[in-house]
Design a protein around this motif. Sequence first.
Motif, short mmCIF file in Angstrom:
data_model
loop_
_atom_site.label_atom_id
_atom_site.label_comp_id
_atom_site.label_asym_id
_atom_site.label_seq_id
_atom_site.Cartn_x
_atom_site.Cartn_y
_atom_site.Cartn_z
N ARG A 188 3.65 6.04 -14.40
CA ARG A 188 2.60 5.16 -13.90
C ARG A 188 2.48 5.42 -12.41
O ARG A 188 3.49 5.43 -11.70
CB ARG A 188 2.96 3.71 -14.18
CG ARG A 188 1.80 2.80 -13.91
CD ARG A 188 1.97 1.50 -14.65
NE ARG A 188 0.79 0.70 -14.42
CZ ARG A 188 0.30 -0.12 -15.29
NH1 ARG A 188 0.88 -0.24 -16.46
NH2 ARG A 188 -0.77 -0.82 -15.02
N CYS A 189 1.26 5.64 -11.93
CA CYS A 189 1.05 6.06 -10.55
C CYS A 189 0.06 5.15 -9.83
O CYS A 189 -0.89 4.65 -10.43
CB CYS A 189 0.51 7.49 -10.50
SG CYS A 189 1.48 8.68 -11.41
N PHE A 190 0.29 5.00 -8.53
CA PHE A 190 -0.63 4.29 -7.65
C PHE A 190 -0.66 5.01 -6.32
O PHE A 190 0.36 5.49 -5.83
CB PHE A 190 -0.19 2.85 -7.41
CG PHE A 190 -0.88 2.20 -6.24
CD1 PHE A 190 -2.18 1.74 -6.36
CD2 PHE A 190 -0.26 2.10 -5.01
CE1 PHE A 190 -2.84 1.18 -5.28
CE2 PHE A 190 -0.90 1.53 -3.92
CZ PHE A 190 -2.20 1.07 -4.05
N SER A 191 -1.85 5.11 -5.74
CA SER A 191 -1.98 5.55 -4.35
C SER A 191 -3.11 4.76 -3.72
O SER A 191 -4.04 4.33 -4.39
CB SER A 191 -2.23 7.05 -4.25
OG SER A 191 -3.45 7.38 -4.84
N SER A 192 -2.99 4.54 -2.42
CA SER A 192 -3.99 3.72 -1.73
C SER A 192 -5.32 4.45 -1.55
O SER A 192 -6.32 3.82 -1.25
CB SER A 192 -3.44 3.28 -0.37
OG SER A 192 -3.11 4.40 0.40
N CYS A 193 -5.32 5.77 -1.76
CA CYS A 193 -6.56 6.55 -1.71
C CYS A 193 -6.46 7.64 -2.78
O CYS A 193 -5.37 7.93 -3.27
CB CYS A 193 -6.77 7.15 -0.32
SG CYS A 193 -5.45 8.23 0.21
N PRO A 194 -7.57 8.24 -3.16
CA PRO A 194 -7.52 9.25 -4.22
C PRO A 194 -6.58 10.40 -3.87
O PRO A 194 -6.56 10.89 -2.75
CB PRO A 194 -8.97 9.74 -4.31
CG PRO A 194 -9.78 8.60 -3.79
CD PRO A 194 -8.93 7.97 -2.71
N MET A 195 -5.79 10.80 -4.86
CA MET A 195 -4.82 11.89 -4.71
C MET A 195 -5.05 12.91 -5.83
O MET A 195 -5.30 12.52 -6.96
CB MET A 195 -3.39 11.39 -4.85
CG MET A 195 -2.85 10.63 -3.70
SD MET A 195 -2.56 11.75 -2.33
CE MET A 195 -2.86 10.62 -0.99
N ARG A 223 0.84 -1.21 0.00
CA ARG A 223 0.00 0.00 0.00
C ARG A 223 0.88 1.26 0.00
O ARG A 223 0.53 2.29 0.57
CB ARG A 223 -0.98 0.02 1.18
CG ARG A 223 -1.80 -1.24 1.37
CD ARG A 223 -2.69 -1.60 0.22
NE ARG A 223 -3.76 -0.63 0.03
CZ ARG A 223 -4.37 -0.44 -1.14
NH1 ARG A 223 -4.03 -1.13 -2.19
NH2 ARG A 223 -5.32 0.44 -1.26
N THR A 224 2.03 1.16 -0.65
CA THR A 224 2.95 2.28 -0.79
C THR A 224 2.70 2.94 -2.14
O THR A 224 2.77 2.29 -3.17
CB THR A 224 4.42 1.80 -0.71
OG1 THR A 224 4.63 1.18 0.55
CG2 THR A 224 5.39 2.96 -0.88
N GLY A 225 2.43 4.23 -2.12
CA GLY A 225 2.18 4.97 -3.35
C GLY A 225 3.44 5.06 -4.19
O GLY A 225 4.56 5.05 -3.67
N TYR A 226 3.24 5.14 -5.50
CA TYR A 226 4.40 5.30 -6.38
C TYR A 226 4.08 6.20 -7.56
O TYR A 226 2.93 6.30 -7.98
CB TYR A 226 4.96 3.96 -6.86
CG TYR A 226 4.02 3.08 -7.65
CD1 TYR A 226 3.71 3.35 -8.98
CD2 TYR A 226 3.46 1.94 -7.08
CE1 TYR A 226 2.86 2.52 -9.71
CE2 TYR A 226 2.62 1.10 -7.79
CZ TYR A 226 2.32 1.40 -9.11
OH TYR A 226 1.48 0.57 -9.82
N VAL A 227 5.13 6.85 -8.05
CA VAL A 227 5.11 7.62 -9.29
C VAL A 227 6.37 7.20 -10.02
O VAL A 227 7.47 7.63 -9.68
CB VAL A 227 5.08 9.14 -9.04
CG1 VAL A 227 5.12 9.91 -10.35
CG2 VAL A 227 3.85 9.54 -8.22
N LEU A 228 6.22 6.28 -10.97
CA LEU A 228 7.36 5.67 -11.64
C LEU A 228 7.31 6.00 -13.13
O LEU A 228 6.29 5.76 -13.79
CB LEU A 228 7.34 4.15 -11.44
CG LEU A 228 7.39 3.67 -9.98
CD1 LEU A 228 7.13 2.16 -9.90
CD2 LEU A 228 8.73 4.02 -9.35
N ALA A 229 8.40 6.53 -13.64
CA ALA A 229 8.47 6.83 -15.07
C ALA A 229 8.34 5.53 -15.86
O ALA A 229 8.80 4.47 -15.41
CB ALA A 229 9.79 7.52 -15.40
#
Length: 170
Positions: free
Chosen positions: A151-158, A68-74
């Motif tokens: 490509r991004c992921f977050s456990s809740c809306p950001m 559940r760790t957010g990421y912003v990965l190119a």
Amino acid sequence: MSGGRWNSYRTAAGARVSRTVWCSRPSPNSPRAWSSGPWTRDTPARWVAGDEVYGDNPHLRAALEDRRTGYVLAVSSTHPVVTRAWKFQAKALAARIPKRAWQRLSAGAGAKGERYYDWAQIDIHNPIDRVGQWCLLVRRNRRTGELAFYRCFSSCPMPMSELVRVAGRR
């Protein structure tokens, strides 16, 4: 063979912490280097940001999502992205972004001042059994038109501004 990675993160109180984390397999293509060992036990990371070699690695992304760790990965321009409509390359999705969807945001201060780019966000398909927000973030250079993809992921809306802030720190 062992190797070290220099990691930098901010604590919940905002203090910046930098250190070397030793991994048994430092290759970015090895999900074990990031999904096990001291990094998972001792590093309270809220966000992970990285270059294409990390963003194009589905094992790393899955390991971060499991934590559940957010990421912003190119990711590369040819990176496959699944939307509700179909599977596309990142650059094909970017070509469909309407003009009104682009927002001028700063990726943070640089040597010559604020680094302003045009940004757009596209929601992408999320696993049915998972809660969170998945998206493709697109950055456009205001002078050259050159695109970069995250490509991004977050456990809740950001909000997009938060994803841009994280992208600017990588």
